[in-house]
Design a protein around this motif. Structure first.
Motif, mmCIF file in Angstrom:
data_model
loop_
_atom_site.group_PDB
_atom_site.id
_atom_site.type_symbol
_atom_site.label_atom_id
_atom_site.label_comp_id
_atom_site.label_asym_id
_atom_site.label_seq_id
_atom_site.Cartn_x
_atom_site.Cartn_y
_atom_site.Cartn_z
ATOM 1 N N GLY A 55 0.733 12.341 -9.663
ATOM 2 C CA GLY A 55 -0.021 13.553 -9.372
ATOM 3 C C GLY A 55 -1.418 13.325 -8.845
ATOM 4 N N LEU A 56 -1.687 12.121 -8.337
ATOM 5 C CA LEU A 56 -3.025 11.798 -7.849
ATOM 6 C C LEU A 56 -3.283 12.281 -6.431
ATOM 7 C CD1 LEU A 56 -3.424 8.150 -9.240
ATOM 8 C CD2 LEU A 56 -4.230 10.298 -10.244
ATOM 9 N N LEU A 57 -2.219 12.445 -5.651
ATOM 10 C CA LEU A 57 -2.387 12.889 -4.264
ATOM 11 C C LEU A 57 -1.059 13.412 -3.746
ATOM 12 C CD1 LEU A 57 -1.035 10.395 -2.386
ATOM 13 C CD2 LEU A 57 -3.104 9.265 -3.141
ATOM 14 N N SER A 58 -1.081 13.973 -2.541
ATOM 15 C CA SER A 58 0.153 14.450 -1.910
ATOM 16 C C SER A 58 0.107 14.150 -0.419
ATOM 17 C CB SER A 58 0.340 15.958 -2.129
ATOM 18 O OG SER A 58 -0.676 16.693 -1.471
ATOM 19 N N LYS A 91 -5.010 17.260 3.660
ATOM 20 C CA LYS A 91 -5.764 17.009 4.883
ATOM 21 C C LYS A 91 -6.831 15.930 4.636
ATOM 22 C CE LYS A 91 -3.744 20.109 7.490
ATOM 23 N NZ LYS A 91 -4.466 21.319 7.924
ATOM 24 N N LEU A 92 -7.012 15.090 5.626
ATOM 25 C CA LEU A 92 -8.014 14.034 5.499
ATOM 26 C C LEU A 92 -9.421 14.595 5.376
ATOM 27 C CD1 LEU A 92 -6.829 11.227 7.942
ATOM 28 C CD2 LEU A 92 -6.098 11.740 5.609
ATOM 29 N N VAL A 93 -9.656 15.748 5.989
ATOM 30 C CA VAL A 93 -10.995 16.345 5.890
ATOM 31 C C VAL A 93 -11.309 16.773 4.460
ATOM 32 C CG1 VAL A 93 -11.124 17.079 8.295
ATOM 33 C CG2 VAL A 93 -10.041 18.582 6.594
ATOM 34 N N ASP A 94 -10.260 16.978 3.657
ATOM 35 C CA ASP A 94 -10.463 17.290 2.244
ATOM 36 C C ASP A 94 -10.540 16.012 1.415
ATOM 37 O OD1 ASP A 94 -10.380 20.064 2.745
ATOM 38 O OD2 ASP A 94 -8.190 20.041 2.674
ATOM 39 N N CYS A 95 -9.697 15.051 1.753
ATOM 40 C CA CYS A 95 -9.675 13.784 1.006
ATOM 41 C C CYS A 95 -10.966 12.989 1.177
ATOM 42 C CB CYS A 95 -8.503 12.922 1.470
ATOM 43 S SG CYS A 95 -6.875 13.605 1.168
ATOM 44 N N PHE A 96 -11.544 13.073 2.385
ATOM 45 C CA PHE A 96 -12.718 12.262 2.717
ATOM 46 C C PHE A 96 -13.873 13.163 3.167
ATOM 47 C CE2 PHE A 96 -9.003 9.555 3.428
ATOM 48 C CZ PHE A 96 -9.326 8.434 2.679
ATOM 49 N N ALA A 97 -14.089 14.217 2.429
ATOM 50 C CA ALA A 97 -15.066 15.231 2.832
ATOM 51 C C ALA A 97 -16.478 14.682 3.001
ATOM 52 C CB ALA A 97 -15.069 16.374 1.817
ATOM 53 N N GLU A 98 -16.825 13.645 2.230
ATOM 54 C CA GLU A 98 -18.180 13.088 2.293
ATOM 55 C C GLU A 98 -18.320 11.992 3.355
ATOM 56 O OE1 GLU A 98 -20.551 14.456 0.417
ATOM 57 O OE2 GLU A 98 -18.966 15.828 -0.280
ATOM 58 N N THR A 122 0.834 -1.204 0.000
ATOM 59 C CA THR A 122 0.000 0.000 0.000
ATOM 60 C C THR A 122 0.864 1.247 0.000
ATOM 61 O OG1 THR A 122 -1.786 -1.159 1.147
ATOM 62 C CG2 THR A 122 -1.795 1.240 1.274
ATOM 63 N N SER A 123 1.929 1.232 0.780
ATOM 64 C CA SER A 123 2.887 2.343 0.761
ATOM 65 C C SER A 123 3.418 2.566 -0.645
ATOM 66 C CB SER A 123 4.050 2.046 1.713
ATOM 67 O OG SER A 123 5.083 3.001 1.581
ATOM 68 N N THR A 124 3.752 1.466 -1.315
ATOM 69 C CA THR A 124 4.261 1.559 -2.682
ATOM 70 C C THR A 124 3.232 2.194 -3.608
ATOM 71 O OG1 THR A 124 5.613 -0.414 -2.295
ATOM 72 C CG2 THR A 124 5.224 0.217 -4.593
ATOM 73 N N ALA A 125 1.965 1.817 -3.442
ATOM 74 C CA ALA A 125 0.896 2.399 -4.254
ATOM 75 C C ALA A 125 0.804 3.909 -4.029
ATOM 76 C CB ALA A 125 -0.441 1.732 -3.933
ATOM 77 N N VAL A 126 0.946 4.330 -2.774
ATOM 78 C CA VAL A 126 0.898 5.766 -2.474
ATOM 79 C C VAL A 126 2.056 6.493 -3.157
ATOM 80 C CG1 VAL A 126 1.109 7.488 -0.645
ATOM 81 C CG2 VAL A 126 -0.341 5.481 -0.300
ATOM 82 N N LEU A 169 -7.959 5.810 -0.541
ATOM 83 C CA LEU A 169 -7.711 7.095 -1.208
ATOM 84 C C LEU A 169 -7.082 6.886 -2.580
ATOM 85 C CD1 LEU A 169 -7.744 10.172 -1.136
ATOM 86 C CD2 LEU A 169 -5.535 10.096 0.050
ATOM 87 N N VAL A 170 -6.113 5.991 -2.665
ATOM 88 C CA VAL A 170 -5.513 5.690 -3.973
ATOM 89 C C VAL A 170 -6.588 5.166 -4.929
ATOM 90 C CG1 VAL A 170 -3.878 4.235 -5.225
ATOM 91 C CG2 VAL A 170 -3.201 5.267 -3.057
ATOM 92 N N GLU A 171 -7.443 4.273 -4.446
ATOM 93 C CA GLU A 171 -8.509 3.737 -5.293
ATOM 94 C C GLU A 171 -9.403 4.851 -5.832
ATOM 95 O OE1 GLU A 171 -9.270 -0.798 -3.671
ATOM 96 O OE2 GLU A 171 -10.608 0.789 -2.977
#
Length: 304
Positions: A65-68, A72-79, A54-58, A152-154
């Protein structure tokens, strides 16, 4: 040793059988110098060694450029947030998902817990667990972080984690599409449940030993390899620290570490790598202690 080039595991044979060791393989300077099997090579659950995949996937997703790490998690998982967002949850970042310093008080989503959760939405459930510590300040071994990292990667990639990693990692390494545990909603469980043979697990270690390069192709950014296997935080077991879902070890070593001593571990940073796996621990045995003993012997040979 045989002919000065191949390790001899005869002295380990008796203990290996007593402890249910399934196999060990050792590579030095790119060449396999030792391998011993006490059972056939079939795919078995590598448990928390899955986290290093999973670390490798991140790391790959960051390159694409899919994530950084500082999102913040509140932005990544806002819903998926709880009705009340605590100050600590508001501070948590993607990086905190990878270091066991997420801020939650205790381990969740562990093996004995997963079958009995009544809640089926594990993403919302994970974010609703109390964040009692400021993120980055307290090491608590917990499956929530790597699980959310995989989700998040998914979401960013638009496919499941196995499908994401297959063309980027598994196929180039010669690993046929593997089985990986899913949550009730069908998300790959990035904290555990990946099924691999010993040789397949060994390949991840060799890839990292080669700075992410495999047969001339850079599968994982070299910068990520260095960061992920370097000490990012202190852990609660020893002074060697924890990287991004990799454990640190003596003499600047690192390892992917799964339950029942399924270890894929470096010997130094450049020369050798070995992989070891055993069956579920029997009462009164210390498989990890025996592993440390043989590991010390391997270290000595690698550096000759």
């Amino acid at each position: 040793m045989t002919g000065g080039t191949f390790m001899n595991f005869d002295a380990f044979e008796k203990k290996a059988k007593e402890l249910g060791v399934l196999g060990i393989v050792v590579t030095k300077d790119g060449k396999e110098i030792g391998k011993k099997l006490w059972d056939e090579q079939c795919r078995r659950n590598v448990y928390s060694a899955s986290k290093s995949f999973t670390s490798t996937a991140v790391g790959i997703a960051i390159k694409e450029g899919l994530l950084s790490l500082d999102e913040k998690l509140v932005d990544c998982f806002a819903e998926d947030l709880p009705e009340t967002v605590s100050d600590n949850l508001a501070k948590a970042t993607v990086k905190d998902l990878l270091t066991m310093c997420l801020g939650q008080e205790k381990a969740e989503l562990m093996g004995a817990q997963r079958p009995v959760y009544e809640e089926e939405d594990w993403v919302k459930m994970s974010l609703a667990f109390p964040f009692v510590y400021e993120p980055g300040t307290k090491f608590v071994y917990n499956n929530v972080g790597p699980y959310l990292a995989g989700v998040l990667v998914e979401r960013r990639a638009g496919c499941d984690l196995v499908s994401y990693l297959y063309p980027r990692l598994f196929k180039p390494l010669g690993i046929a599409r593997p089985t990986w545990e899913l949550d009730p909603y069908g998300h790959v469980f990035g904290a555990g449940g990946l099924f691999l043979t010993m040789d397949e697990l060994h390949k991840l270690g060799l890839l990292y030993l080669q700075n992410g390069n495999w047969n001339g192709k850079q599968l994982v950014p070299e910068s990520w390899v260095k960061e992920a296997t370097s000490k990012q935080v202190e852990n609660d077991k020893d002074s060697f620290g924890y990287g991004y879902l990799f454990w640190g070890g003596r003499e600047n070593t690192f390892r992917a570490d799964g339950k029942y001593c399924q270890w894929s571990s470096s010997v130094g940073r450049k020369r050798g790598y070995h992989c070891y796996r055993r069956m579920p621990q029997r009462p009164g045995t210390d498989g990890c202690g025996v592993y440390r003993g043989i590991s010390a012997g391997i270290n000595g040979y690698i550096w000759k």
